[in-house]
Enzyme design. Structure first.
Site, PDB file in Angstrom:
ATOM      1  N   LYS A 158       0.806  -1.234   0.000  1.00  0.00           N
ATOM      2  CA  LYS A 158       0.000   0.000   0.000  1.00  0.00           C
ATOM      3  C   LYS A 158       0.835   1.279   0.000  1.00  0.00           C
ATOM      4  O   LYS A 158       0.436   2.254  -0.620  1.00  0.00           O
ATOM      5  CB  LYS A 158      -0.986   0.001   1.165  1.00  0.00           C
ATOM      6  CG  LYS A 158      -0.342   0.125   2.526  1.00  0.00           C
ATOM      7  CD  LYS A 158      -1.369  -0.100   3.624  1.00  0.00           C
ATOM      8  CE  LYS A 158      -0.700   0.059   4.979  1.00  0.00           C
ATOM      9  NZ  LYS A 158      -1.458  -0.614   6.030  1.00  0.00           N
ATOM     10  N   ARG A 192      -8.436  -0.812  16.715  1.00  0.00           N
ATOM     11  CA  ARG A 192      -8.754  -0.440  15.347  1.00  0.00           C
ATOM     12  C   ARG A 192      -9.690  -1.543  14.873  1.00  0.00           C
ATOM     13  O   ARG A 192     -10.703  -1.790  15.512  1.00  0.00           O
ATOM     14  CB  ARG A 192      -7.501  -0.252  14.492  1.00  0.00           C
ATOM     15  CG  ARG A 192      -7.766   0.673  13.283  1.00  0.00           C
ATOM     16  CD  ARG A 192      -6.562   0.853  12.378  1.00  0.00           C
ATOM     17  NE  ARG A 192      -6.198  -0.386  11.650  1.00  0.00           N
ATOM     18  CZ  ARG A 192      -5.222  -0.445  10.752  1.00  0.00           C
ATOM     19  NH1 ARG A 192      -4.502   0.626  10.465  1.00  0.00           N
ATOM     20  NH2 ARG A 192      -4.954  -1.584  10.131  1.00  0.00           N
TER      21      ARG A 192
END
Ligand SMILES: *Cc1c(COP(=O)(O)O)cnc(C)c1O
Length: 369
Positions: free
Chosen positions: A36, A131
Site C-alpha cells: 500500500k 482499530r
C-alpha cells in the site's frame, strides 16, 4: 531529471525483503508483502515476489487492481475490511480479504456466487489496539456464520496492533490469537491455514526468541521499504534504510533575515509564534533555500535531511530550508530520506515521479541470500 521524484532502489528492497523472509522463515513464519505505501507499484511488487513472499497484501482494492493490470501474478489479499459498495471488485481481483463484519461477508458471498468464484476470508480479532477486529466474545458466532456462507472459505484468523493506539505485540496478545485459532479448530473440526500475527511492529516480538505458537504469517510493508521497525523507528540490523530517496529541486537560494517582519497572524497551515524564529545574533541572516515541494507532495516533518540542513517551514508547494554553509543554486537538487508518512504522501501525489533503479541481476525463483 524530473523533480520532485522518488528514487526506489529495487536491489535494496529485494535485500530487505529476502533478509526478513529468511529470518522469519527460521521461525516458521511466512511473509505477506504489503504494497500500500507504494500504491501497488508493479516493480516493487515483483521484487517482493522474487524475494519469496507468499502473497501480496494491500489495503485498497484499486491498488490490487492496478497490480493485476500490470501483470503481477500472486495471491492477493485485501488487508482492510471491504466496503460493501466494492464487494464485486473485491471478489474479482482479491483472493482473500480481512473481515470483521458479518454483513460484509454475506455480501462477499453473494458477489462470489454471482461471479462463480470462491473468496477467502480471514477474520480479524480485536487484541487491544482498538482499530479493526471482532471482540473475543463474539468471535465464535462470527466463525459459525462465516462457515455457512456459500462460496466463502475461512482461510484463517489475524490480528493487528500498533496502528491506532500504539499497543505493542507481545507474548500475551499473540498467544490470545494462537489460542483463538486452536479453539476454532477444535470447536468446528477444521484446520486454519493462516494465523497472521500483524505488521512490521510484530518483528521485535517475532524475532525476539519467544514462542511463535500458531502465528505463521506477518504482513510487512514499512520494514521492507524503509528498513526500520515502527515501534521505536529504529533501523533493523542488516537492512538498508536508504532504499527510497525523495529528491526535490531548488528554486530559490538567498541570504535572508532569519526573523520575519510585519504583524504575525496564522500561516496557511496554522499558527506560528515568534519563538519559531531563532536569529543568529551576529548577522541575523541565514542561507535560505526553497525546494519546489510541499505539503501537497509529502509530509515535510517526515523528511530526514543532510547534516547542517534545517527545515524552517513548509507550505503547499514550498519547503523552506536553512542550509548553513552550503549554497544550493537554483536548478540543483537535494536528496532527503522519507519516513513512512512522507513516503505514503509522496507516492500518492501526482506531482512526484517514481524512478526505479533496477536490480543488478534479476534472480528468478526462490530467493538466495
Ligand atoms: C498497513 C498494514 C500492514 C502493514 O503495515 P507495515 O507497518 O507497513 O508493515 C499490515 N496489516 C494491516 C492490516 C495494515 O493495514
Amino acid at each position: 531529471m524530473t523533480a520532485p521524484r522518488l528514487e526506489i532502489d529495487l536491489e535494496k528492497i529485494f535485500h530487505n525483503a529476502a533478509t526478513l523472509i529468511g529470518r522469519l522463515g527460521d521461525r516458521g513464519i511466512s511473509v505477506t508483502g504489503v504494497t500500500k505505501a507504494t500504491l501497488g507499484l508493479a516493480d516493487v511488487a515483483n521484487v517482493l515476489i522474487q524475494a519469496g513472499v507468499t502473497g501480496l497484501g494491500d489495503s485498497r482494492i484499486e491498488n490490487i487492481e492496478a497490480m493485476r493490470r500490470n501483470g503481477v501474478t500472486s495471491k492477493m489479499t485485501l488487508i482492510r475490511s471491504p466496503m460493501i459498495s466494492q464487494v464485486r471488485q473485491v471478489v474479482a481481483h482479491a483472493d482473500v480479504s480481512f473481515n470483521t463484519e458479518v454483513d460484509v461477508i454475506r455480501k462477499l458471498s453473494l458477489a462470489a456466487q454471482e461471479s462463480q468464484v470462491t473468496h477467502g476470508v480471514v477474520l480479524m480479532l480485536e487484541l487491544g489496539d482498538l482499530r479493526e477486529g471482532i471482540m473475543p466474545v463474539d468471535f465464535m458466532s462470527v466463525v459459525r456464520k462465516t462457515l455457512r456462507y456459500p462460496n466463502i472459505r475461512l482461510v484463517g484468523v489475524g490480528g493487528n496492533l500498533a496502528c491506532r493506539s500504539g499497543v505493542s505485540p507481545d507474548d500475551k496478545n499473540m498467544s490470545e490469537l494462537s489460542a483463538m485459532a486452536e479453539s476454532i479448530e477444535a470447536e468446528f473440526d477444521i484446520s486454519l491455514d493462516l494465523v497472521s500475527g500483524g505488521n512490521s511492529a510484530n518483528l521485535k516480538w517475532a524475532l525476539g526468541g519467544g514462542e511463535p505458537g500458531r502465528i505463521n504469517n506477518l504482513r510487512l510493508g514499512e520494514a521492507i521499504l524503509l528498513g526500520c521497525e515502527p515501534l521505536h523507528r529504529q533501523p533493523i540490523e542488516g537492512l538498508h534504510t536508504d532504499a527510497i530517496t525523495l529528491i526535490a529541486e531548488v528554486i530559490e537560494s538567498k541570504t535572508k533575515p532569519s526573523v520575519p517582519w510585519g504583524e504575525i497572524a496564522e500561516t496557511a497551515f496554522g499558527a506560528v509564534s515568534r519563538d519559531d524564529f531563532s536569529s543568529n545574533p551576529e548577522t541575523n541572516c541565514q542561507s535560505q533555500t526553497i525546494l519546489a515541494i510541499g505539503h501537497q507532495d509529502t509530509d515535510p516533518a517526515g523528511l530526514e535531511m543532510n547534516d547542517g540542513v534545517t527545515l524552517l517551514g513548509a507550505s503547499s508547494d514550498h519547503l523552506v530550508l536553512e542550509t548553513g554553509r552550503f549554497v544550493l543554486r537554483p536548478g540543483s537538487e537535494m536528496r532527503m530520506s522519507p519516513n513512512y508518512s512522507a513516503l505514503l504522501r509522496s507516492m500518492t501525489s501526482p506531482f512526484v515521479h517514481q524512478v526505479c533503479k533496477p536490480r543488478r541481476q534479476p534472480v528468478f525463483g526462490p530467493a538466495r541470500l
